[in-house]
Design a protein around this motif. Sequence first.
Motif, mmCIF file in Angstrom:
data_model
loop_
_atom_site.group_PDB
_atom_site.id
_atom_site.type_symbol
_atom_site.label_atom_id
_atom_site.label_comp_id
_atom_site.label_asym_id
_atom_site.label_seq_id
_atom_site.Cartn_x
_atom_site.Cartn_y
_atom_site.Cartn_z
ATOM 1 N N ASN A 287 -1.616 11.418 7.623
ATOM 2 C CA ASN A 287 -1.811 12.066 8.970
ATOM 3 C C ASN A 287 -1.059 11.828 10.091
ATOM 4 O OD1 ASN A 287 -2.854 9.843 9.273
ATOM 5 N ND2 ASN A 287 -4.829 10.108 10.067
ATOM 6 N N GLY B 200 12.118 13.436 11.439
ATOM 7 C CA GLY B 200 12.472 13.619 12.672
ATOM 8 C C GLY B 200 13.621 12.673 13.217
ATOM 9 N N THR C 245 0.663 -1.053 0.013
ATOM 10 C CA THR C 245 0.106 0.013 0.026
ATOM 11 C C THR C 245 0.900 1.165 -0.173
ATOM 12 O OG1 THR C 245 -1.817 -1.247 1.280
ATOM 13 C CG2 THR C 245 -1.968 1.213 1.166
HETATM 14 P P1 NDP Z 1 5.046 4.976 8.700
HETATM 15 O O1 NDP Z 1 4.649 4.926 10.207
HETATM 16 O O2 NDP Z 1 6.143 3.749 8.197
HETATM 17 O O3 NDP Z 1 5.784 6.479 8.464
HETATM 18 C C1 NDP Z 1 5.152 7.468 9.104
HETATM 19 C C2 NDP Z 1 6.452 8.666 9.162
HETATM 20 O O4 NDP Z 1 5.599 9.620 9.364
HETATM 21 C C3 NDP Z 1 7.290 8.191 10.220
HETATM 22 O O5 NDP Z 1 8.299 7.379 9.923
HETATM 23 C C4 NDP Z 1 7.910 9.583 10.787
HETATM 24 O O6 NDP Z 1 8.834 9.985 9.392
HETATM 25 C C5 NDP Z 1 6.856 10.457 10.210
HETATM 26 N N1 NDP Z 1 6.141 10.981 11.648
HETATM 27 C C6 NDP Z 1 5.816 10.479 12.660
HETATM 28 N N2 NDP Z 1 5.305 11.172 13.618
HETATM 29 C C7 NDP Z 1 5.284 12.429 12.902
HETATM 30 C C8 NDP Z 1 4.775 13.828 13.354
HETATM 31 N N3 NDP Z 1 4.345 14.063 14.779
HETATM 32 N N4 NDP Z 1 5.091 14.899 12.620
HETATM 33 C C9 NDP Z 1 5.506 14.536 11.410
HETATM 34 N N5 NDP Z 1 6.040 13.505 10.730
HETATM 35 C C10 NDP Z 1 5.941 12.316 11.743
HETATM 36 O O7 NDP Z 1 3.734 5.203 8.070
HETATM 37 P P2 NDP Z 1 3.580 4.847 6.299
HETATM 38 O O8 NDP Z 1 4.601 5.500 5.695
HETATM 39 O O9 NDP Z 1 2.999 3.838 5.863
HETATM 40 O O10 NDP Z 1 2.437 5.787 6.331
HETATM 41 C C11 NDP Z 1 2.422 7.455 6.459
HETATM 42 C C12 NDP Z 1 1.033 8.058 6.581
HETATM 43 O O11 NDP Z 1 0.143 7.817 5.238
HETATM 44 C C13 NDP Z 1 -0.024 7.425 7.662
HETATM 45 O O12 NDP Z 1 -0.591 8.664 8.127
HETATM 46 C C14 NDP Z 1 -0.790 6.539 6.874
HETATM 47 O O13 NDP Z 1 -2.035 6.323 7.508
HETATM 48 C C15 NDP Z 1 -0.901 7.145 5.566
HETATM 49 N N6 NDP Z 1 -1.296 6.354 4.543
HETATM 50 C C16 NDP Z 1 -2.248 6.957 3.811
HETATM 51 C C17 NDP Z 1 -2.842 6.246 2.569
HETATM 52 C C18 NDP Z 1 -3.646 6.769 1.619
HETATM 53 O O14 NDP Z 1 -4.399 5.811 0.877
HETATM 54 N N7 NDP Z 1 -4.097 7.932 1.542
HETATM 55 C C19 NDP Z 1 -2.023 4.944 2.283
HETATM 56 C C20 NDP Z 1 -0.880 4.440 2.962
HETATM 57 C C21 NDP Z 1 -0.600 5.341 3.864
HETATM 58 P P3 NDP Z 1 10.475 10.515 10.293
HETATM 59 O O15 NDP Z 1 10.768 9.461 10.973
HETATM 60 O O16 NDP Z 1 11.102 10.395 8.930
HETATM 61 O O17 NDP Z 1 9.929 11.935 10.716
#
Ligand code: NDP
Length: 328
Positions: free
Chosen positions: A247, A182, A129
């Motif tokens: 989000n 982060g 996904t």
């Molecule tokens: P992951 O958990 O793998 O990655 C999310 C990343 O967001 C983390 O690795 C971190 O990156 C960053 N993050 C965490 N907390 C915060 C914060 N407070 N502020 C800013 N950045 C933050 O998730 P995915 O990559 O799988 O998914 C990312 C988002 O996309 C999720 O919200 C998920 O629900 C959404 N999503 C939506 C889809 C859609 O169809 N629209 C499909 C798949 C996912 P770092 O450590 O580099 O800061």
Amino acid sequence: MSFRALILEKNDTGEITRVVKTLGNDSLPEGNVTVDIEWSGFNYKDGLCLTGAGGLVRNYPHVAGIDFAGMVSESTDARYKPGDRVVLTGWRVGEAHWGGFSQRARVNADWLVPLDAGLTTRDAMVLGTAGLTAMLSVNRLEQAGVAPESGDILVTGAAGGVGTIALSLLSTLGYSTTALSGRAQHADTLKRLGANTVLARQDFLAEPDKPLERAKWAGAVDTAGGKVLGKLLRQIQYGGAVAALGNAAGIEMEANVLPFILRGVTLMGIDSVMQPFEIRAAAWRRLAGIFDPALYENVVAEIGLEDLEQAASDILNGTIHGRVIVKP
Ligand code: NDP
């Protein structure tokens, strides 16, 4: 004919329990295609489903797992026959329907996409996904007029699943990218994946907020929402575009309209769950052409059904890096 699956149950006190069980085909739900699952993906939403957080799963017992890839073993649908390799993402599979944390699933044929010959089932779940969503985001940026010569693309949540794949796809396509993260400890990996620059989220957010800020980005792939999305919109250059897909920083968006009315910025929502077949099939074909599994391999971790409880806690605590895939 028996197979193993991770079964979620809710006990009398509302607590979710997770047990690996051996089942027969009579346990499978209604559907016209049965798939022997070779690999499942692991995503933030799976963390929510496995722990009961967010109320995504309403009916128990339940099999979670929002995406999987495998081989068709039975089909009463003319589009699929035994031996076909398929991938499934979205359609609320793993939330409202039997999901991928199982060696077998029976599904609606409309939810499947034939796997392109250029991808193994493992590659398909390394992408999963997250990869499909990253590809849809890049496609939409291009449709909005963003091109490699337009300038730098900001990728937020860069060390996560969608972020790492978005960086590698953009890099292969010739874009210059800045990874917003982060987690400073992953900076070298992000650069190996193709990020030209790594920007610390703390520094980005610490810059004084203004109604419009210096234009730095031709476009952005945003997994964060919240304050991050509001701020980056104020830094998009004239005519640029943003693909908003996640989000991780919250569902509220702290934004104003100036980027839209003074710089003509386009904000596009990306949903991978309900995308029509033609759009998802085209995205998978493009992924097969441009995704380089070897470049990505050092941010892939393999786990089994028994490891999912720990993985759920890790992804909800934000400690997963890159992609986790599950051998059921
Ligand atoms: P992951 O958990 O793998 O990655 C999310 C990343 O967001 C983390 O690795 C971190 O990156 C960053 N993050 C965490 N907390 C915060 C914060 N407070 N502020 C800013 N950045 C933050 O998730 P995915 O990559 O799988 O998914 C990312 C988002 O996309 C999720 O919200 C998920 O629900 C959404 N999503 C939506 C889809 C859609 O169809 N629209 C499909 C798949 C996912 P770092 O450590 O580099 O800061």
